[in-house]
Scaffold this motif. Structure first.
Motif, PDB file in Angstrom:
ATOM      1  N   GLY A   1      55.679  -1.270  31.225  1.00 24.35           N
ATOM      2  CA  GLY A   1      56.390  -0.158  31.948  1.00 24.35           C
ATOM      3  C   GLY A   1      56.239  -0.299  33.526  1.00 24.35           C
ATOM      4  N   ALA A   2      57.269  -0.050  34.317  1.00 26.49           N
ATOM      5  CA  ALA A   2      57.257  -0.407  35.418  1.00 26.49           C
ATOM      6  C   ALA A   2      56.260   0.672  36.297  1.00 26.49           C
ATOM      7  CB  ALA A   2      58.667   0.083  36.306  1.00 26.49           C
ATOM      8  N   MET A   3      55.680   1.634  36.089  1.00 24.45           N
ATOM      9  CA  MET A   3      54.597   2.364  36.220  1.00 24.45           C
ATOM     10  C   MET A   3      53.414   2.156  35.768  1.00 24.45           C
ATOM     11  SD  MET A   3      55.868   4.543  38.809  1.00 24.45           S
ATOM     12  CE  MET A   3      54.837   5.798  38.859  1.00 24.45           C
ATOM     13  N   ALA A   4      53.148   1.153  35.120  1.00 26.85           N
ATOM     14  CA  ALA A   4      51.949   0.685  34.706  1.00 26.85           C
ATOM     15  C   ALA A   4      51.269   0.041  36.111  1.00 26.85           C
ATOM     16  CB  ALA A   4      51.867  -0.365  33.578  1.00 26.85           C
ATOM     17  N   THR A   5      49.721   0.838  36.330  1.00 28.04           N
ATOM     18  CA  THR A   5      48.992   0.350  37.592  1.00 28.04           C
ATOM     19  C   THR A   5      48.589  -1.187  37.337  1.00 28.04           C
ATOM     20  OG1 THR A   5      46.954   0.932  36.886  1.00 28.04           O
ATOM     21  CG2 THR A   5      48.461   2.483  37.886  1.00 28.04           C
ATOM     22  N   HIS A   6      48.220  -1.728  38.414  1.00 26.05           N
ATOM     23  CA  HIS A   6      47.544  -3.067  38.358  1.00 26.05           C
ATOM     24  C   HIS A   6      46.299  -3.181  37.508  1.00 26.05           C
ATOM     25  CE1 HIS A   6      50.714  -4.023  41.455  1.00 26.05           C
ATOM     26  NE2 HIS A   6      49.941  -3.373  42.237  1.00 26.05           N
ATOM     27  N   HIS A   7      45.659  -1.978  37.840  1.00 26.96           N
ATOM     28  CA  HIS A   7      44.338  -1.968  37.013  1.00 26.96           C
ATOM     29  C   HIS A   7      44.527  -1.998  35.473  1.00 26.96           C
ATOM     30  CE1 HIS A   7      40.343  -0.837  36.076  1.00 26.96           C
ATOM     31  NE2 HIS A   7      40.633  -0.123  35.155  1.00 26.96           N
ATOM     32  N   GLU A   8      45.492  -1.127  35.140  1.00 27.23           N
ATOM     33  CA  GLU A   8      45.885  -1.236  33.657  1.00 27.23           C
ATOM     34  C   GLU A   8      46.404  -2.450  33.125  1.00 27.23           C
ATOM     35  OE1 GLU A   8      47.155   3.651  33.562  1.00 27.23           O
ATOM     36  OE2 GLU A   8      48.785   2.214  33.881  1.00 27.23           O
ATOM     37  N   VAL A   9      47.441  -3.276  33.963  1.00 28.41           N
ATOM     38  CA  VAL A   9      47.678  -4.442  33.581  1.00 28.41           C
ATOM     39  C   VAL A   9      46.836  -5.538  33.348  1.00 28.41           C
ATOM     40  CG1 VAL A   9      49.309  -6.390  34.152  1.00 28.41           C
ATOM     41  CG2 VAL A   9      50.185  -3.783  34.672  1.00 28.41           C
ATOM     42  N   MET A  10      45.911  -5.657  34.186  1.00 29.53           N
ATOM     43  CA  MET A  10      44.909  -6.549  34.289  1.00 29.53           C
ATOM     44  C   MET A  10      43.983  -6.351  33.128  1.00 29.53           C
ATOM     45  SD  MET A  10      43.030  -5.677  37.657  1.00 29.53           S
ATOM     46  CE  MET A  10      41.243  -6.612  37.277  1.00 29.53           C
ATOM     47  N   ARG A  11      43.702  -5.318  32.596  1.00 27.23           N
ATOM     48  CA  ARG A  11      42.859  -4.859  31.816  1.00 27.23           C
ATOM     49  C   ARG A  11      43.388  -4.760  30.349  1.00 27.23           C
ATOM     50  NH1 ARG A  11      37.797  -2.803  33.363  1.00 27.23           N
ATOM     51  NH2 ARG A  11      37.333  -3.478  35.662  1.00 27.23           N
ATOM     52  N   ASN A  12      44.587  -4.909  30.155  1.00 29.70           N
ATOM     53  CA  ASN A  12      45.294  -4.776  28.917  1.00 29.70           C
ATOM     54  C   ASN A  12      45.196  -5.812  28.026  1.00 29.70           C
ATOM     55  OD1 ASN A  12      48.022  -4.892  27.125  1.00 29.70           O
ATOM     56  ND2 ASN A  12      47.679  -2.964  27.465  1.00 29.70           N
ATOM     57  N   ASP A  13      44.666  -5.620  26.756  1.00 27.79           N
ATOM     58  CA  ASP A  13      44.559  -6.795  25.751  1.00 27.79           C
ATOM     59  C   ASP A  13      45.952  -7.648  25.437  1.00 27.79           C
ATOM     60  OD1 ASP A  13      41.958  -6.087  25.573  1.00 27.79           O
ATOM     61  OD2 ASP A  13      42.085  -4.951  23.704  1.00 27.79           O
ATOM     62  N   LEU A  14      46.837  -6.827  25.405  1.00 27.52           N
ATOM     63  CA  LEU A  14      48.221  -7.578  25.195  1.00 27.52           C
ATOM     64  C   LEU A  14      48.501  -8.476  26.345  1.00 27.52           C
ATOM     65  CD1 LEU A  14      50.463  -4.798  23.723  1.00 27.52           C
ATOM     66  CD2 LEU A  14      49.449  -6.463  22.514  1.00 27.52           C
ATOM     67  N   VAL A  15      48.503  -8.003  27.522  1.00 29.27           N
ATOM     68  CA  VAL A  15      48.842  -8.821  28.702  1.00 29.27           C
ATOM     69  C   VAL A  15      47.648  -9.968  28.636  1.00 29.27           C
ATOM     70  CG1 VAL A  15      48.919  -8.781  30.999  1.00 29.27           C
ATOM     71  CG2 VAL A  15      49.499  -6.868  29.909  1.00 29.27           C
ATOM     72  N   ASN A  16      46.463  -9.983  28.513  1.00 30.84           N
ATOM     73  CA  ASN A  16      45.473 -10.981  28.430  1.00 30.84           C
ATOM     74  C   ASN A  16      45.811 -12.191  27.277  1.00 30.84           C
ATOM     75  OD1 ASN A  16      43.177 -10.721  30.647  1.00 30.84           O
ATOM     76  ND2 ASN A  16      43.696  -8.488  29.960  1.00 30.84           N
ATOM     77  N   SER A  17      46.189 -11.719  26.034  1.00 31.40           N
ATOM     78  CA  SER A  17      46.422 -12.393  25.002  1.00 31.40           C
ATOM     79  C   SER A  17      47.482 -13.225  25.043  1.00 31.40           C
ATOM     80  CB  SER A  17      46.437 -11.571  23.821  1.00 31.40           C
ATOM     81  OG  SER A  17      45.200 -11.027  23.652  1.00 31.40           O
TER      82      SER A  17
ATOM     83  N   ASP B   1      42.828  -4.712  46.691  1.00 31.27           N
ATOM     84  CA  ASP B   1      41.329  -4.224  46.398  1.00 31.27           C
ATOM     85  C   ASP B   1      41.621  -3.124  45.274  1.00 31.27           C
ATOM     86  OD1 ASP B   1      42.050  -1.586  47.399  1.00 31.27           O
ATOM     87  OD2 ASP B   1      41.472  -2.289  49.363  1.00 31.27           O
ATOM     88  N   PRO B   2      40.235  -2.849  45.069  1.00 31.19           N
ATOM     89  CA  PRO B   2      40.261  -1.975  43.662  1.00 31.19           C
ATOM     90  C   PRO B   2      41.021  -0.661  43.780  1.00 31.19           C
ATOM     91  CG  PRO B   2      37.898  -2.902  43.585  1.00 31.19           C
ATOM     92  CD  PRO B   2      38.806  -3.383  45.011  1.00 31.19           C
ATOM     93  N   GLN B   3      41.017  -0.092  45.078  1.00 30.87           N
ATOM     94  CA  GLN B   3      41.760   1.175  45.249  1.00 30.87           C
ATOM     95  C   GLN B   3      43.092   1.049  45.125  1.00 30.87           C
ATOM     96  OE1 GLN B   3      39.613   2.044  49.073  1.00 30.87           O
ATOM     97  NE2 GLN B   3      38.961   3.977  48.330  1.00 30.87           N
ATOM     98  N   VAL B   4      43.517  -0.043  45.519  1.00 29.58           N
ATOM     99  CA  VAL B   4      44.998  -0.194  45.642  1.00 29.58           C
ATOM    100  C   VAL B   4      45.392  -0.751  44.064  1.00 29.58           C
ATOM    101  CG1 VAL B   4      46.758  -2.082  46.269  1.00 29.58           C
ATOM    102  CG2 VAL B   4      45.362  -1.227  48.084  1.00 29.58           C
ATOM    103  N   ARG B   5      44.713  -1.428  43.401  1.00 29.26           N
ATOM    104  CA  ARG B   5      45.032  -1.668  42.116  1.00 29.26           C
ATOM    105  C   ARG B   5      45.103  -0.559  41.107  1.00 29.26           C
ATOM    106  NH1 ARG B   5      42.089  -6.613  43.466  1.00 29.26           N
ATOM    107  NH2 ARG B   5      39.958  -5.614  42.457  1.00 29.26           N
ATOM    108  N   HIS B   6      44.191   0.563  41.356  1.00 30.03           N
ATOM    109  CA  HIS B   6      44.082   1.684  40.740  1.00 30.03           C
ATOM    110  C   HIS B   6      45.328   2.532  40.934  1.00 30.03           C
ATOM    111  CE1 HIS B   6      40.152   0.784  39.447  1.00 30.03           C
ATOM    112  NE2 HIS B   6      40.352   1.649  38.248  1.00 30.03           N
TER     113      HIS B   6
END
Length: 283
Positions: free
Chosen positions: A73-89, A103-108
């Motif tokens: 989804g377009a509103m998924a945050t960078h932090h959610e994307v980089m930690r997501n199992d489907l994305v990483n797999s 930085d972490p603040q921006v990615r959240h």
């Protein structure tokens, strides 16, 4: 500085958001994570009549899959994307590029869709999305349409999203088992890329059978390094092959000159970083 006055709308569905955007007219702005828009508002470089906040639409934050695609989804945050199992797999390159964003603040707070719609050629996610053959789901009054990454990025800060339309989802074809790396060069930590290279490889028995390579900040839009890809396919992964393939990195590019670097320095970086990224991705 304090932003100019504006009306604020927070819809609860994408249909409400499109209706609000149509009603507000051409001076309206979409608010995703706000990491690009809010600084512009504070400097009064933009003075929209209406801000439409997509933060209240749960469906825009979902990450899912089907047999062929990972759907973000377009509103998924960078932090959610980089930690997501489907994305990483299945689309690891997107996770690796996202890890380098600010930085972490921006990615959240920042969002995948917001960053891609902003279309800054120095942004880290456009080249990775292009290399991964991403597809962009765009909704407007006329319905939904699908735009490939090759057609989505049109010019400096310009995309295929039309007036009255909203980016709702990014679909990534699954590349399970591929190896990937994002090699970024910047002046200071958390800064925009001076140049960066996104590489994803399918390696079978030590031989590269498929390759996807994208370049960041080597033109007005992210660039697919097809010459590098062709030079890699069918070759054994190794330093000599990576170096030879990197010689094709400048094909189709138009490196800018600015306060960070001259064009010829960026061209040198593109070759060096391409070689490094290929070797890192190949392990």
């Amino acid at each position: 500085m304090i932003p100019a006055k504006f009306d604020y709308v927070r819809p609860s569905s994408v249909e409400e958001a499109v209706t609000a955007l149509q009603s507000a007219g051409e001076d309206a702005k979409i608010l995703a994570g706000g990491q690009s828009l809010l600084p512009v508002l504070r400097l009064r470089m933009a003075a929209p009549s209406t801000i439409i906040d997509l933060g209240g639409i749960p469906e825009l934050k979902r990450i899912g899959e089907d047999d062929q695609y990972v759907m973000v989804g377009a509103m998924a945050t960078h932090h959610e994307v980089m930690r997501n199992d489907l994305v990483n797999s299945h689309v690891e390159l997107i996770a690796r590029a996202t890890e380098t964003v600010a930085d972490p603040q921006v990615r959240h707070r920042g969002t995948l869709g917001g960053a891609l719609a902003h279309a800054d050629p120095a942004g880290d996610l456009g080249a990775a999305a292009l290399a991964m053959d991403a597809e962009f789901v765009i909704l407007g009054a006329g319905g939904t349409r699908l735009v490939t990454a090759a057609d989505f990025f049109q010019d400096y800060f310009t995309t295929a999203i039309g007036e009255g339309e909203i980016l709702t989802m990014i679909r990534f074809p699954k590349r399970s088992g591929w190896k990937s790396h994002y090699e970024k060069f910047n002046r200071v930590a958390q800064a925009w890329s001076m140049v960066a290279v996104a590489v994803a490889l399918k390696v079978d028995g030590g031989t590269i059978t498929e390759a996807r390579v994208g370049l960041t900040n080597m033109g007005n839009v992210p660039i697919r390094a097809t010459g590098v890809e062709a030079a890699l396919v069918g070759k054994a992964a190794g330093p000599d092959v990576a170096k030879a393939a990197a010689e094709h990195a400048l094909e189709g590019t138009s490196a800018p000159s600015d306060a960070d670097a001259a064009a010829d320095y960026r061209e040198h970086l593109a070759k060096v970083l391409t070689g490094r990224a290929v070797l890192a991705a190949a392990g």
